[in-house]
Write an enzyme that holds these catalytic residues in place. Sequence first.
Site, PDB file in Angstrom:
ATOM      1  N   TYR A  28      -5.933   6.762   4.387  1.00 25.66           N
ATOM      2  CA  TYR A  28      -6.200   5.817   3.480  1.00 25.66           C
ATOM      3  C   TYR A  28      -5.513   4.399   3.705  1.00 25.66           C
ATOM      4  CZ  TYR A  28      -5.571   2.857  -0.412  1.00 25.66           C
ATOM      5  OH  TYR A  28      -5.543   1.338  -1.088  1.00 25.66           O
TER       6      TYR A  28
ATOM      7  N   CYS B 113     -26.153   1.062 -11.221  1.00 30.68           N
ATOM      8  CA  CYS B 113     -25.488   2.157 -11.624  1.00 30.68           C
ATOM      9  C   CYS B 113     -26.148   3.411 -12.188  1.00 30.68           C
ATOM     10  CB  CYS B 113     -24.177   1.644 -12.725  1.00 30.68           C
ATOM     11  SG  CYS B 113     -23.026   2.961 -13.132  1.00 30.68           S
TER      12      CYS B 113
ATOM     13  N   GLU C 114       0.871  -1.257   0.014  1.00 31.57           N
ATOM     14  CA  GLU C 114      -0.123  -0.116   0.039  1.00 31.57           C
ATOM     15  C   GLU C 114       0.926   1.261  -0.152  1.00 31.57           C
ATOM     16  OE1 GLU C 114      -3.065   0.436  -0.656  1.00 31.57           O
ATOM     17  OE2 GLU C 114      -3.756  -1.526  -0.340  1.00 31.57           O
TER      18      GLU C 114
ATOM     19  N   ASP D 182      -9.574   4.417  -2.685  1.00 36.88           N
ATOM     20  CA  ASP D 182      -8.292   4.700  -3.435  1.00 36.88           C
ATOM     21  C   ASP D 182      -8.905   5.460  -4.787  1.00 36.88           C
ATOM     22  OD1 ASP D 182      -8.990   2.848  -4.996  1.00 36.88           O
ATOM     23  OD2 ASP D 182      -7.234   1.718  -4.783  1.00 36.88           O
TER      24      ASP D 182
HETATM   25 FE1  SF4 Z   1     -18.504   1.405 -13.684  1.00 36.42          FE
HETATM   26 FE2  SF4 Z   1     -20.036   0.903 -15.843  1.00 36.42          FE
HETATM   27 FE3  SF4 Z   1     -20.126  -0.682 -13.570  1.00 36.42          FE
HETATM   28 FE4  SF4 Z   1     -21.164   1.766 -13.500  1.00 36.42          FE
HETATM   29  S1  SF4 Z   1     -21.834   0.006 -14.885  1.00 36.42           S
HETATM   30  S2  SF4 Z   1     -19.625   0.823 -12.137  1.00 36.42           S
HETATM   31  S3  SF4 Z   1     -19.728   2.635 -15.039  1.00 36.42           S
HETATM   32  S4  SF4 Z   1     -18.248  -0.410 -15.199  1.00 36.42           S
END
Ligand code: SF4
Length: 355
Positions: free
Chosen positions: A123, A209, A40, A141
């Site tokens: 960290y 996401c 690290e 990170d």
């Molecule tokens: Fe990253 Fe795509 Fe996964 Fe979202 S869907 S976390 S942008 S790889």
Amino acid sequence: MTDPTPSDRLLDWYDRHRRTLPWRAAAGTCADPYHVWLSEIMLQQTTVVTVIPYFQRFLARWPTIHELAAADLDDVLTQWQGLGYYARARNLHKCAQVVSANHGGEFPTTESALLALPGIGAYTAAALTSIAFDKRAVVVDGNVERVVARLFALTDPLPGVKKTVKEHADRLTPDRRPGDHAQAMMDLGATVCTPTSPKCDLCPILAHCLGRQQGIAADLPRRAPRKTRPTRHGVIFWLQRKDGAVLLRRRPPTGLLGGMMELPGTDWREGEAWREAEARQQAPTEARWRLLPGSIRHTFTHFHLVLTVMAGQCAQSPSGPPSGTWVKREDFGSQALPTVMRKAIDHAMAGTAKS
Ligand code: SF4
């Protein structure tokens, strides 16, 4: 049955796709804290590919923290050459001495006790707590920062958005297998959620996401425009004795490149480049100094540096010897010389070979 959380999906993905890294423990076992700590510290500001050979060399030479603690600081700095940020190497050595002398060679297992050790910041304390001791800690990170910014569609720029990133990372961190969760986030950022062209089709948390749903993932995280780095100028002196030895000196113990060896030189100043006559006044001794053609460029975190080299010769045993150490060229390899000085030495050797 409840839907799997992002962390459940990440852990499942990690069990199948985890990277094999020399400091990582086999699945289901805990990593050696010495290995985690060493990796690290080395990984700050540089990449896994760069770090692997350094990590292996350090471990081959100093297999335990007691051995690293007993090492000569110069040897540690020499082995560190090329990783940059030499204050980290000095703190690494100091930390090994404290852990060896005050903790019986065992790292403490809480973030607060780890934070009290030299060179261990928020960290690294979180990474050690989580990865080496499998205790819950929020590890953020650069890779994790990117994944979180995209996952939650955080559009405010870095560094201002860091606090919000950490809050989201905290909510994502599970009580179960926190060390594996941290490493899964790092691996996802390194291999799938990459800086450019994230491979969302392979992503275990695609369904969660928001960045992807809004079509902005690849642009995140945003960054505030960088301040432009100023340029500093310096002149260094390549002083050779008749027997070929070259004068080196040690930099002050603290500050930039603290404790490292260097060729003697002028101050590094912003603005105007040094004129020859002016630079000569800071030469280590009187000699017939000659400015070599060309210059060396090197970039530090906060400034660019442009160095020119003046070469000179002096007698075998100069009267009133300049302060420093005479080093034969074949012994340069064992000196703790930072990359910028290695560039200067190459430049000087090329320039003087032509004459
Ligand atoms: Fe990253 Fe795509 Fe996964 Fe979202 S869907 S976390 S942008 S790889």
